[in-house]
Design an enzyme around this catalytic site. Structure first.
Site, PDB file in Angstrom:
ATOM      1  N   HIS A 179      35.502  48.381  76.861  1.00  0.00           N
ATOM      2  CA  HIS A 179      34.819  47.701  75.803  1.00  0.00           C
ATOM      3  C   HIS A 179      35.421  46.373  75.234  1.00  0.00           C
ATOM      4  CE1 HIS A 179      31.870  46.850  72.653  1.00  0.00           C
ATOM      5  NE2 HIS A 179      32.543  47.196  72.008  1.00  0.00           N
ATOM      6  N   ASP A 202      30.546  42.487  70.464  1.00  0.00           N
ATOM      7  CA  ASP A 202      30.302  43.407  69.556  1.00  0.00           C
ATOM      8  C   ASP A 202      29.668  43.148  68.175  1.00  0.00           C
ATOM      9  OD1 ASP A 202      30.836  46.688  69.462  1.00  0.00           O
ATOM     10  OD2 ASP A 202      31.535  46.031  67.500  1.00  0.00           O
TER      11      ASP A 202
END
Length: 290
Positions: A268, A107
């Protein structure tokens, strides 16, 4: 969490990084960089697996995140740039006695890892980027779907308003499941996002992303600079990266010559949701490239 790891706060220029270090003292150094809004604790299920396989695992909080300290915001957001984060990690590793190392970013941490590998290929032996494309590649592909699902990129870039919204009720904004995250990881994340200076620093990360970081990537592309260390690209199959942008490997081959990777069955936050699969992929990659 992090049984057998030491914890320290290490000055690195104008920032101070909160860092956990564990594994074989003589093992190959490996850095894990977290994403938003996590801290280094997001790696609590993966780091011990890597340490048990002989790596010397270094897990910092990015500047301004968690318990790390960042400088006050600047008008150009340069204090939150990925180049500043990259220089932090390089200084940290040198202070620990490591001139070269392996590198993983997820990320927002993947942007810091990307910048570090671009700017200092002599230090990064190989790099794994998780749930990541270059910022300019995202922006070149803006669609209504992207703008809707990734609206936070543009909301966080607004002055002052995001701080007021998030700090009014951080628990409502960030949510999270203590059982899924791990209770200690959840508690650490929760404590961090209840501090206004951390929220501000995290928002500055996104403001830098759309300004100074974007400009740095555009300069790389215009100059034809490419990622030199071998690159592993991993993405979460239950997230939206591949659905929105197609095959990430195709995009990354415009930025690097040695690219490999695959999707992982996960949402995620892959380090929390699929730690064994992630650790296996990382170990296989790092053991397979010199």
């Amino acid at each position: 969490m992090f049984d057998g790891f030491t914890v320290d706060d290490v000055p690195v220029g104008d920032a101070t990084l909160h860092v956990r270090v564990g594994g074989d003292a003589g093992g190959e150094p490996l850095v894990l960089l977290h994403g938003h809004p996590r801290t280094g604790a997001t790696w609590h299920r993966v780091a011990p697996l890597l340490a048990s396989r002989g790596f010397r695992v270094v897990v910092p909080d990015l500047r301004g995140y968690g318990r790390s300290i960042a400088p006050a915001p600047r008008p150009d957001h340069s204090q939150a740039s990925k180049r500043a984060m990259a220089e932090d990690v390089l200084a940290l590793m040198r202070s620990l006695g490591h001139e070269t190392f392996r590198l993983v970013g997820h990320d927002r941490g993947s942007y810091a890892a990307f910048r570090l590998a671009m700017d200092h290929p002599e230090a990064v032996r190989s790099v794994a980027l998780l749930d990541c494309l270059p910022i300019v590649e995202h922006l070149d592909r803006i669609t209504p779907e992207f703008a809707t699902e990734w609206f936070h990129w543009f909301f966080f870039a607004q002055p002052e308003t995001p701080e007021r919204v998030i700090t009014a009720d951080p628990d409502a904004w960030y949510g999270g499941d203590p059982d899924a995250m791990g209770p200690e990881n959840f508690a650490e994340r929760r404590e961090a996002v209840h501090r206004p200076e951390v929220v501000r620093a995290m928002l500055e990360d996104y403001r830098a992303g759309l300004t100074i970081d974007r400009a740095d990537e555009e300069a790389d592309r215009a100059a034809g600079r490419r990622l030199q260390p071998p690159l592993l690209v991993l993405w979460s199959l239950r997230d939206d990266l591949e659905r929105l942008f197609g095959d990430p490997l195709t995009i990354w081959r415009d930025w690097a010559d040695d690219v490999r990777g695959h999707g992982i069955e996960s949402g995620h936050h892959v380090a929390e949701e699929a730690p064994d699969a992630l650790a296996d992929a990382l170990i296989g990659f790092f053991r397979g490239v010199m």
